[in-house]
Design a protein around this motif. Structure first.
Motif, PDB file in Angstrom:
ATOM      1  N   ARG A  15     -38.337 -12.319 -94.213  1.00  0.00           N
ATOM      2  CA  ARG A  15     -39.502 -12.627 -95.046  1.00  0.00           C
ATOM      3  C   ARG A  15     -39.539 -14.083 -95.485  1.00  0.00           C
ATOM      4  O   ARG A  15     -40.593 -14.574 -95.900  1.00  0.00           O
ATOM      5  CB  ARG A  15     -39.516 -11.704 -96.272  1.00  0.00           C
ATOM      6  CG  ARG A  15     -39.805 -10.245 -95.926  1.00  0.00           C
ATOM      7  CD  ARG A  15     -40.114  -9.417 -97.163  1.00  0.00           C
ATOM      8  NE  ARG A  15     -40.270  -8.014 -96.814  1.00  0.00           N
ATOM      9  CZ  ARG A  15     -39.327  -7.079 -97.006  1.00  0.00           C
ATOM     10  NH1 ARG A  15     -38.158  -7.420 -97.566  1.00  0.00           N
ATOM     11  NH2 ARG A  15     -39.544  -5.829 -96.659  1.00  0.00           N
ATOM     12  N   SER A  16     -38.421 -14.779 -95.376  1.00  0.00           N
ATOM     13  CA  SER A  16     -38.457 -16.216 -95.667  1.00  0.00           C
ATOM     14  C   SER A  16     -39.291 -16.955 -94.631  1.00  0.00           C
ATOM     15  O   SER A  16     -39.832 -18.029 -94.899  1.00  0.00           O
ATOM     16  CB  SER A  16     -37.043 -16.789 -95.722  1.00  0.00           C
ATOM     17  OG  SER A  16     -36.444 -16.856 -94.429  1.00  0.00           O
ATOM     18  N   ALA A  17     -39.404 -16.361 -93.433  1.00  0.00           N
ATOM     19  CA  ALA A  17     -40.249 -16.938 -92.384  1.00  0.00           C
ATOM     20  C   ALA A  17     -41.624 -16.294 -92.358  1.00  0.00           C
ATOM     21  O   ALA A  17     -42.628 -16.957 -92.086  1.00  0.00           O
ATOM     22  CB  ALA A  17     -39.583 -16.780 -91.015  1.00  0.00           C
ATOM     23  N   PHE A  18     -41.690 -14.993 -92.659  1.00  0.00           N
ATOM     24  CA  PHE A  18     -42.940 -14.218 -92.609  1.00  0.00           C
ATOM     25  C   PHE A  18     -43.046 -13.401 -93.894  1.00  0.00           C
ATOM     26  O   PHE A  18     -42.593 -12.246 -93.930  1.00  0.00           O
ATOM     27  CB  PHE A  18     -42.960 -13.314 -91.378  1.00  0.00           C
ATOM     28  CG  PHE A  18     -42.699 -14.026 -90.082  1.00  0.00           C
ATOM     29  CD1 PHE A  18     -43.659 -14.851 -89.527  1.00  0.00           C
ATOM     30  CD2 PHE A  18     -41.483 -13.892 -89.433  1.00  0.00           C
ATOM     31  CE1 PHE A  18     -43.428 -15.522 -88.334  1.00  0.00           C
ATOM     32  CE2 PHE A  18     -41.232 -14.552 -88.249  1.00  0.00           C
ATOM     33  CZ  PHE A  18     -42.212 -15.377 -87.696  1.00  0.00           C
ATOM     34  N   PRO A  19     -43.606 -13.997 -94.943  1.00  0.00           N
ATOM     35  CA  PRO A  19     -43.604 -13.331 -96.254  1.00  0.00           C
ATOM     36  C   PRO A  19     -44.215 -11.937 -96.255  1.00  0.00           C
ATOM     37  O   PRO A  19     -43.807 -11.074 -97.038  1.00  0.00           O
ATOM     38  CB  PRO A  19     -44.430 -14.300 -97.120  1.00  0.00           C
ATOM     39  CG  PRO A  19     -44.232 -15.637 -96.478  1.00  0.00           C
ATOM     40  CD  PRO A  19     -44.172 -15.344 -95.013  1.00  0.00           C
ATOM     41  N   GLY A  20     -45.192 -11.681 -95.375  1.00  0.00           N
ATOM     42  CA  GLY A  20     -45.832 -10.376 -95.373  1.00  0.00           C
ATOM     43  C   GLY A  20     -45.195  -9.357 -94.453  1.00  0.00           C
ATOM     44  O   GLY A  20     -45.693  -8.226 -94.321  1.00  0.00           O
ATOM     45  N   ALA A  21     -44.091  -9.719 -93.808  1.00  0.00           N
ATOM     46  CA  ALA A  21     -43.485  -8.856 -92.806  1.00  0.00           C
ATOM     47  C   ALA A  21     -42.951  -7.565 -93.418  1.00  0.00           C
ATOM     48  O   ALA A  21     -42.333  -7.572 -94.487  1.00  0.00           O
ATOM     49  CB  ALA A  21     -42.360  -9.591 -92.093  1.00  0.00           C
ATOM     50  N   VAL A  22     -43.173  -6.465 -92.697  1.00  0.00           N
ATOM     51  CA  VAL A  22     -42.622  -5.168 -93.089  1.00  0.00           C
ATOM     52  C   VAL A  22     -41.699  -4.706 -91.959  1.00  0.00           C
ATOM     53  O   VAL A  22     -42.168  -4.310 -90.890  1.00  0.00           O
ATOM     54  CB  VAL A  22     -43.732  -4.126 -93.325  1.00  0.00           C
ATOM     55  CG1 VAL A  22     -43.108  -2.784 -93.719  1.00  0.00           C
ATOM     56  CG2 VAL A  22     -44.716  -4.605 -94.376  1.00  0.00           C
ATOM     57  N   PRO A  23     -40.380  -4.795 -92.164  1.00  0.00           N
ATOM     58  CA  PRO A  23     -39.454  -4.349 -91.119  1.00  0.00           C
ATOM     59  C   PRO A  23     -39.596  -2.859 -90.849  1.00  0.00           C
ATOM     60  O   PRO A  23     -39.693  -2.051 -91.772  1.00  0.00           O
ATOM     61  CB  PRO A  23     -38.075  -4.677 -91.698  1.00  0.00           C
ATOM     62  CG  PRO A  23     -38.338  -5.768 -92.695  1.00  0.00           C
ATOM     63  CD  PRO A  23     -39.683  -5.418 -93.290  1.00  0.00           C
ATOM     64  N   GLN A  24     -39.632  -2.531 -89.571  1.00  0.00           N
ATOM     65  CA  GLN A  24     -39.764  -1.139 -89.157  1.00  0.00           C
ATOM     66  C   GLN A  24     -38.479  -0.721 -88.441  1.00  0.00           C
ATOM     67  O   GLN A  24     -37.408  -0.873 -88.997  1.00  0.00           O
ATOM     68  CB  GLN A  24     -40.999  -0.994 -88.259  1.00  0.00           C
ATOM     69  CG  GLN A  24     -42.294  -1.456 -88.901  1.00  0.00           C
ATOM     70  CD  GLN A  24     -42.773  -0.513 -90.004  1.00  0.00           C
ATOM     71  OE1 GLN A  24     -42.435   0.666 -90.011  1.00  0.00           O
ATOM     72  NE2 GLN A  24     -43.559  -1.032 -90.939  1.00  0.00           N
ATOM     73  N   LYS A  25     -38.613  -0.261 -87.238  1.00  0.00           N
ATOM     74  CA  LYS A  25     -37.460   0.207 -86.485  1.00  0.00           C
ATOM     75  C   LYS A  25     -36.524  -0.946 -86.133  1.00  0.00           C
ATOM     76  O   LYS A  25     -36.966  -2.034 -85.792  1.00  0.00           O
ATOM     77  CB  LYS A  25     -37.938   0.888 -85.198  1.00  0.00           C
ATOM     78  CG  LYS A  25     -36.838   1.462 -84.331  1.00  0.00           C
ATOM     79  CD  LYS A  25     -37.439   2.090 -83.085  1.00  0.00           C
ATOM     80  CE  LYS A  25     -36.337   2.622 -82.170  1.00  0.00           C
ATOM     81  NZ  LYS A  25     -36.900   3.212 -80.930  1.00  0.00           N
ATOM     82  N   GLU A  26     -35.225  -0.698 -86.240  1.00  0.00           N
ATOM     83  CA  GLU A  26     -34.251  -1.700 -85.806  1.00  0.00           C
ATOM     84  C   GLU A  26     -33.205  -1.040 -84.924  1.00  0.00           C
ATOM     85  O   GLU A  26     -32.907   0.147 -85.051  1.00  0.00           O
ATOM     86  CB  GLU A  26     -33.592  -2.402 -86.990  1.00  0.00           C
ATOM     87  CG  GLU A  26     -32.658  -1.551 -87.835  1.00  0.00           C
ATOM     88  CD  GLU A  26     -31.983  -2.359 -88.935  1.00  0.00           C
ATOM     89  OE1 GLU A  26     -30.744  -2.315 -89.003  1.00  0.00           O
ATOM     90  OE2 GLU A  26     -32.696  -3.010 -89.718  1.00  0.00           O
ATOM     91  N   GLY A  27     -32.665  -1.844 -84.005  1.00  0.00           N
ATOM     92  CA  GLY A  27     -31.626  -1.349 -83.109  1.00  0.00           C
ATOM     93  C   GLY A  27     -30.626  -2.436 -82.792  1.00  0.00           C
ATOM     94  O   GLY A  27     -30.963  -3.625 -82.773  1.00  0.00           O
ATOM     95  N   VAL A  28     -29.393  -2.052 -82.554  1.00  0.00           N
ATOM     96  CA  VAL A  28     -28.335  -3.004 -82.223  1.00  0.00           C
ATOM     97  C   VAL A  28     -28.409  -3.340 -80.737  1.00  0.00           C
ATOM     98  O   VAL A  28     -28.353  -2.449 -79.889  1.00  0.00           O
ATOM     99  CB  VAL A  28     -26.944  -2.443 -82.571  1.00  0.00           C
ATOM    100  CG1 VAL A  28     -25.851  -3.420 -82.144  1.00  0.00           C
ATOM    101  CG2 VAL A  28     -26.835  -2.156 -84.065  1.00  0.00           C
ATOM    102  N   ILE A  29     -28.567  -4.610 -80.432  1.00  0.00           N
ATOM    103  CA  ILE A  29     -28.558  -5.070 -79.041  1.00  0.00           C
ATOM    104  C   ILE A  29     -27.126  -5.128 -78.530  1.00  0.00           C
ATOM    105  O   ILE A  29     -26.801  -4.635 -77.455  1.00  0.00           O
ATOM    106  CB  ILE A  29     -29.232  -6.448 -78.911  1.00  0.00           C
ATOM    107  CG1 ILE A  29     -30.697  -6.379 -79.344  1.00  0.00           C
ATOM    108  CG2 ILE A  29     -29.122  -6.970 -77.480  1.00  0.00           C
ATOM    109  CD1 ILE A  29     -31.387  -7.728 -79.401  1.00  0.00           C
TER     110      ILE A  29
END
Length: 319
Positions: A15-29
Motif C-alpha cells: 500500500r505504500s506504492a498503491f494506497p488503494g490496493a486490497v490484497p487478495q489471494k497469495e501464493g509462495v513462488i
C-alpha cells in the motif's frame, strides 16, 4: 480471519506504492536459499496492478563475523536492494528488462521487503528460452554500465557504489573455504590469486549480473525474443566475460557463435572484444577454482581442454 503481523507488514509495503490496493489471494513462488526468506505472488484489487511479487528477506539472526557464508548472504540482499533502488532505472527495458521496484521496506530490523512488478503479468511468464535471448540481455546490461577503460584495471579496495566491488558469487575474496578445500599444490589454488589479479586488471570493466543462470531469466513467448532477469544479489564490477563464463559454462570458446552475437550487441569496440575474448581461459580457470573447491564437478575440464594451459601461460606472461 485477521492478518498476521507478517502479512500486515507485507500489505503495508504494497500500500505504500498503491494506497488503494486490497490484497487478495497469495501464493509462495519459492523459498530463498537456506531458508533466508520467500518470494510471494499476491493478487490485488482496487488498484492498477492485478498482482505483484513480494520478496521477503528474513535471514536467521546471527552475529556478524562468525560465518562467512551467512555474512555473504546477508550482504547480498543489501546489494540487491541497492541495485533496484539506484541502478535498475538506468536500464532501457527494450534491451535489458528487469522487474520494476514498486516499493521496498526495512521497517523491521532483520527483514527486507521488495515489492516488485509481476513479470508473468507483463508477458515474461516463460521459464525456458533461447541462449540468444540471454546473450542479448547480458550485452545490453553490460553496455549500459560499461566504464571508461582504465589501464590499471580495478583495485581490490575500490568502492563498489553499494554493490560488490567484484561481481559474481564465486569471486576469490568471498570464497576462502572453497579455496582451502583444494590441495595446497593444486595449480588452481597456487594461481588463484593470479587469476583474480588478471580479471581485476582488465582495462574494460562493467557491471555484472553475477548469477546469470537460466532459471534467473523470464522469457517472452516470442522465439529468440526479449527476456527479463531477476536475482541481483551478486551484482558487482568486472569484465563482462565472467557472466558469460558462468552462464554458458566451461565449454565456451572464443570461436563460439554466441560470443559473436554478444559482442555484436555490446558494440564496445575492437580493443574491448579482444581483451575479453582473451580472458575466457582465465575466467574459466577462476570458475573451476570455485567449482572444485565447492565440490560441484567439472573436474575433467583441465584434462580435456587446452584452456587451462592457456590461463597458466597468461599468468606467466603477466609477471
Amino acid at each position: 480471519m485477521a492478518a498476521s503481523s507478517e502479512q500486515s507488514r507485507i500489505h503495508e509495503a504494497i500500500r505504500s506504492a498503491f494506497p488503494g490496493a486490497v490484497p487478495q489471494k497469495e501464493g509462495v513462488i519459492q523459498s530463498l536459499w537456506a531458508g533466508y526468506g520467500k518470494i510471494l505472488r499476491i493478487k490485488l484489487s482496487g488498484c492498477e496492478m492485478d498482482s505483484v511479487v513480494v520478496k521477503q528477506v528474513k535471514p536467521p539472526q546471527q552475529a556478524a563475523g562468525r560465518d562467512i557464508g551467512h555474512d555473504r548472504k546477508v550482504k547480498s540482499y543489501k546489494v540487491e536492494q541497492c541495485f533496484y533502488e539506484q541502478y535498475a532505472s538506468k536500464l532501457d527495458p527494450a534491451i535489458a528488462r528487469v522487474p520494476r521496484l514498486l516499493a521496498s521496506s526495512n521497517k523491521v530490523p532483520g527483514e527486507t521487503l521488495f515489492v516488485l512488478e509481476d513479470l508473468d503479468a507483463s508477458g515474461f511468464g516463460g521459464r525456458h528460452g533461447s541462449s540468444i535471448s540471454v546473450v542479448r540481455w547480458l550485452a545490453g546490461f553490460h553496455k549500459t554500465f560499461l566504464l571508461p577503460p582504465n589501464p590499471s584495471g580495478r583495485a581490490i579496495e575500490a568502492d563498489g557504489g553499494g554493490l560488490w566491488n567484484q561481481g559474481g558469487y564465486w569471486h576469490l575474496a568471498t570464497r576462502p573455504d572453497e579455496l582451502a578445500a583444494l590441495a595446497k599444490d593444486d595449480p588452481l589454488r597456487v594461481h588463484a590469486g593470479d587469476f583474480d589479479r588478471l580479471l581485476r586488471g582488465a582495462r574494460y570493466q562493467t557491471l555484472l549480473h553475477g548469477d546469470p543462470k537460466m532459471c534467473n531469466f523470464c522469457f517472452s513467448s516470442t522465439k529468440d525474443g526479449p527476456c527479463a532477469a531477476v536475482d541481483f544479489q551478486y551484482t558487482g564490477w568486472g569484465p563482462g566475460i565472467l557472466d558469460l563464463t558462468y552462464g554458458f559454462g566451461l565449454s565456451l570458446s572464443s570461436s563460439d557463435s554466441l560470443l559473436d552475437e554478444y559482442f555484436r550487441f555490446l558494440d564496445g569496440g575492437a580493443e574491448l572484444e579482444a581483451e575479453w575474448r582473451a580472458l575466457i581461459p582465465v575466467a574459466q580457470a577462476d570458475w573451476q577454482r570455485f567449482l572444485e573447491g565447492w565440490g560441484g564437478g567439472g573436474g575433467d575440464w583441465r584434462r580435456r581442454s587446452d584452456k587451462f594451459e592457456e590461463a597458466l601461460r597468461q599468468v606467466k606472461g603477466s609477471k
